[in-house]
Design a protein around this motif. Structure first.
Motif, PDB file in Angstrom:
ATOM      1  N   MET A   1       0.849  -1.180   0.000  1.00 18.38           N
ATOM      2  CA  MET A   1       0.000   0.000   0.000  1.00 18.38           C
ATOM      3  C   MET A   1       0.894   1.242   0.000  1.00 18.38           C
ATOM      4  SD  MET A   1      -2.748   0.947   2.911  1.00 18.38           S
ATOM      5  CE  MET A   1      -4.141   1.907   2.493  1.00 18.38           C
ATOM      6  N   PRO A   2       0.700   2.135  -0.955  1.00 19.32           N
ATOM      7  CA  PRO A   2       1.542   3.330  -1.030  1.00 19.32           C
ATOM      8  C   PRO A   2       1.358   4.245   0.186  1.00 19.32           C
ATOM      9  CG  PRO A   2       0.280   3.021  -3.055  1.00 19.32           C
ATOM     10  CD  PRO A   2      -0.245   2.053  -2.051  1.00 19.32           C
ATOM     11  N   LEU A   3       2.400   4.939   0.509  1.00 17.11           N
ATOM     12  CA  LEU A   3       2.362   5.896   1.607  1.00 17.11           C
ATOM     13  C   LEU A   3       1.506   7.094   1.214  1.00 17.11           C
ATOM     14  CD1 LEU A   3       3.558   6.575   4.413  1.00 17.11           C
ATOM     15  CD2 LEU A   3       5.422   7.711   3.213  1.00 17.11           C
ATOM     16  N   THR A   4       0.615   7.502   2.104  1.00 20.49           N
ATOM     17  CA  THR A   4      -0.242   8.658   1.863  1.00 20.49           C
ATOM     18  C   THR A   4       0.231   9.841   2.694  1.00 20.49           C
ATOM     19  OG1 THR A   4      -1.761   8.107   3.657  1.00 20.49           O
ATOM     20  CG2 THR A   4      -2.240   7.158   1.480  1.00 20.49           C
ATOM     21  N   ARG A   5      -0.240  11.021   2.336  1.00 17.88           N
ATOM     22  CA  ARG A   5       0.079  12.207   3.139  1.00 17.88           C
ATOM     23  C   ARG A   5      -0.388  12.021   4.577  1.00 17.88           C
ATOM     24  NH1 ARG A   5       0.644  17.719   0.845  1.00 17.88           N
ATOM     25  NH2 ARG A   5       1.374  17.414  -1.269  1.00 17.88           N
ATOM     26  N   ALA A   6      -1.594  11.502   4.721  1.00 19.21           N
ATOM     27  CA  ALA A   6      -2.161  11.320   6.066  1.00 19.21           C
ATOM     28  C   ALA A   6      -1.298  10.381   6.901  1.00 19.21           C
ATOM     29  CB  ALA A   6      -3.589  10.793   5.962  1.00 19.21           C
ATOM     30  N   GLN A   7      -0.842   9.287   6.304  1.00 20.15           N
ATOM     31  CA  GLN A   7      -0.008   8.344   7.046  1.00 20.15           C
ATOM     32  C   GLN A   7       1.340   8.959   7.392  1.00 20.15           C
ATOM     33  OE1 GLN A   7      -0.983   5.205   8.231  1.00 20.15           O
ATOM     34  NE2 GLN A   7       0.821   5.677   9.460  1.00 20.15           N
ATOM     35  N   LEU A   8       1.917   9.696   6.450  1.00 19.43           N
ATOM     36  CA  LEU A   8       3.200  10.358   6.705  1.00 19.43           C
ATOM     37  C   LEU A   8       3.058  11.311   7.893  1.00 19.43           C
ATOM     38  CD1 LEU A   8       5.600  11.642   4.006  1.00 19.43           C
ATOM     39  CD2 LEU A   8       5.163  13.014   6.008  1.00 19.43           C
ATOM     40  N   LEU A  42      11.352   6.209  11.044  1.00 20.88           N
ATOM     41  CA  LEU A  42      10.375   6.544  10.005  1.00 20.88           C
ATOM     42  C   LEU A  42      10.675   5.816   8.703  1.00 20.88           C
ATOM     43  CD1 LEU A  42      10.168  10.356  10.784  1.00 20.88           C
ATOM     44  CD2 LEU A  42       8.305   8.704  11.064  1.00 20.88           C
ATOM     45  N   LEU A  43      11.940   5.775   8.330  1.00 17.18           N
ATOM     46  CA  LEU A  43      12.319   5.090   7.090  1.00 17.18           C
ATOM     47  C   LEU A  43      11.923   3.620   7.123  1.00 17.18           C
ATOM     48  CD1 LEU A  43      15.783   6.650   6.269  1.00 17.18           C
ATOM     49  CD2 LEU A  43      13.763   6.665   4.798  1.00 17.18           C
ATOM     50  N   GLU A  44      12.121   2.958   8.250  1.00 17.04           N
ATOM     51  CA  GLU A  44      11.739   1.552   8.368  1.00 17.04           C
ATOM     52  C   GLU A  44      10.243   1.377   8.130  1.00 17.04           C
ATOM     53  OE1 GLU A  44      13.078  -0.345  11.973  1.00 17.04           O
ATOM     54  OE2 GLU A  44      15.105   0.460  11.706  1.00 17.04           O
ATOM     55  N   ARG A  45       9.446   2.245   8.716  1.00 15.09           N
ATOM     56  CA  ARG A  45       7.986   2.174   8.530  1.00 15.09           C
ATOM     57  C   ARG A  45       7.625   2.375   7.063  1.00 15.09           C
ATOM     58  NH1 ARG A  45       4.946   5.475  13.356  1.00 15.09           N
ATOM     59  NH2 ARG A  45       6.065   4.494  15.059  1.00 15.09           N
ATOM     60  N   TRP A  46       8.220   3.403   6.469  1.00 12.93           N
ATOM     61  CA  TRP A  46       7.837   3.764   5.104  1.00 12.93           C
ATOM     62  C   TRP A  46       8.348   2.767   4.085  1.00 12.93           C
ATOM     63  CZ3 TRP A  46       9.344   9.484   6.295  1.00 12.93           C
ATOM     64  CH2 TRP A  46       8.385  10.018   7.169  1.00 12.93           C
ATOM     65  N   ARG A  47       9.488   2.184   4.334  1.00 15.23           N
ATOM     66  CA  ARG A  47       9.980   1.137   3.427  1.00 15.23           C
ATOM     67  C   ARG A  47       9.063  -0.076   3.485  1.00 15.23           C
ATOM     68  NH1 ARG A  47      16.183   2.059   5.087  1.00 15.23           N
ATOM     69  NH2 ARG A  47      16.679   3.701   3.591  1.00 15.23           N
ATOM     70  N   ALA A  48       8.463  -0.320   4.642  1.00 20.10           N
ATOM     71  CA  ALA A  48       7.521  -1.430   4.772  1.00 20.10           C
ATOM     72  C   ALA A  48       6.274  -1.213   3.913  1.00 20.10           C
ATOM     73  CB  ALA A  48       7.122  -1.633   6.235  1.00 20.10           C
ATOM     74  N   THR A  49       5.981   0.032   3.552  1.00 21.24           N
ATOM     75  CA  THR A  49       4.848   0.334   2.674  1.00 21.24           C
ATOM     76  C   THR A  49       5.262   0.336   1.210  1.00 21.24           C
ATOM     77  OG1 THR A  49       5.099   2.747   2.591  1.00 21.24           O
ATOM     78  CG2 THR A  49       3.854   1.829   4.456  1.00 21.24           C
ATOM     79  N   GLY A  50       6.540   0.104   0.974  1.00 21.78           N
ATOM     80  CA  GLY A  50       7.021   0.069  -0.405  1.00 21.78           C
ATOM     81  C   GLY A  50       7.809   1.291  -0.832  1.00 21.78           C
ATOM     82  N   ALA A  51       7.989   2.248   0.063  1.00 23.98           N
ATOM     83  CA  ALA A  51       8.754   3.452  -0.287  1.00 23.98           C
ATOM     84  C   ALA A  51      10.199   3.071  -0.592  1.00 23.98           C
ATOM     85  CB  ALA A  51       8.707   4.463   0.857  1.00 23.98           C
ATOM     86  N   ARG A  73       2.496   9.193  -3.108  1.00 22.57           N
ATOM     87  CA  ARG A  73       1.963   8.960  -4.450  1.00 22.57           C
ATOM     88  C   ARG A  73       0.561   9.559  -4.531  1.00 22.57           C
ATOM     89  NH1 ARG A  73       5.068   5.674  -7.326  1.00 22.57           N
ATOM     90  NH2 ARG A  73       6.581   4.418  -6.241  1.00 22.57           N
ATOM     91  N   ASP A  74       0.241  10.091  -5.720  1.00 23.68           N
ATOM     92  CA  ASP A  74      -1.111  10.632  -5.907  1.00 23.68           C
ATOM     93  C   ASP A  74      -2.091   9.518  -6.239  1.00 23.68           C
ATOM     94  OD1 ASP A  74      -0.907  10.000  -8.617  1.00 23.68           O
ATOM     95  OD2 ASP A  74      -0.335  12.036  -9.194  1.00 23.68           O
ATOM     96  N   ASP A  75      -3.339   9.868  -6.506  1.00 18.24           N
ATOM     97  CA  ASP A  75      -4.391   8.881  -6.747  1.00 18.24           C
ATOM     98  C   ASP A  75      -4.126   8.014  -7.985  1.00 18.24           C
ATOM     99  OD1 ASP A  75      -6.999  11.117  -5.637  1.00 18.24           O
ATOM    100  OD2 ASP A  75      -5.748   9.734  -4.515  1.00 18.24           O
ATOM    101  N   GLN A  76      -3.342   8.503  -8.935  1.00 14.16           N
ATOM    102  CA  GLN A  76      -3.046   7.746 -10.135  1.00 14.16           C
ATOM    103  C   GLN A  76      -1.848   6.814  -9.955  1.00 14.16           C
ATOM    104  OE1 GLN A  76      -3.609  11.291 -10.436  1.00 14.16           O
ATOM    105  NE2 GLN A  76      -5.709  10.646 -10.708  1.00 14.16           N
ATOM    106  N   GLY A  77      -1.293   6.777  -8.757  1.00 15.82           N
ATOM    107  CA  GLY A  77      -0.161   5.909  -8.511  1.00 15.82           C
ATOM    108  C   GLY A  77       1.159   6.491  -8.970  1.00 15.82           C
ATOM    109  N   GLU A  78       1.169   7.768  -9.308  1.00 20.23           N
ATOM    110  CA  GLU A  78       2.397   8.411  -9.739  1.00 20.23           C
ATOM    111  C   GLU A  78       2.990   9.192  -8.593  1.00 20.23           C
ATOM    112  OE1 GLU A  78       1.799  10.684 -13.265  1.00 20.23           O
ATOM    113  OE2 GLU A  78       0.630   9.110 -14.198  1.00 20.23           O
ATOM    114  N   LYS A  79       4.283   9.275  -8.586  1.00 18.77           N
ATOM    115  CA  LYS A  79       4.991   9.995  -7.544  1.00 18.77           C
ATOM    116  C   LYS A  79       5.014  11.469  -7.840  1.00 18.77           C
ATOM    117  CE  LYS A  79       8.867   9.185  -4.660  1.00 18.77           C
ATOM    118  NZ  LYS A  79      10.179   8.709  -4.552  1.00 18.77           N
TER     119      LYS A  79
END
Length: 79
Positions: A1-8, A42-51, A73-79
């Motif tokens: 699951m991609p990292l979202t602004r809210a999760q960050l 933080l990096l460990e968490r975000w890498r777990a999401t695929g970052a 990533r935005d709604d289209q899956g682009e960075k």
């Protein structure tokens, strides 16, 4: 699951023990207590999401808006 602004933002609030109102796109996270240990956490968490990002990529500009651009990533899956 991609990292979202809210999760960050949620992760930053939890790791830095800050009020959400303190986090704006211009916020320098080192001013809020970000250090190398917290950044690695933080990096460990975000890498777990695929970052795919390295320590230096975030440490060189620890500004929230820059991190949004590099991590979220935005709604289209682009960075």
């Amino acid at each position: 699951m991609p990292l979202t602004r809210a999760q960050l933002v949620e992760d930053l609030i939890e790791v830095l023990f800050v009020d959400p109102a303190e986090l704006t796109e211009d916020t320098d996270l080192t001013d809020l207590g970000l250090d190398s240990l917290r950044l690695n956490t933080l990096l460990e968490r975000w890498r777990a999401t695929g970052a795919r990002i390295g320590f230096a990529d975030l440490a060189e500009q620890p500004v929230l808006g820059v991190w949004f651009d590099r991590l979220v990533r935005d709604d289209q899956g682009e960075k």
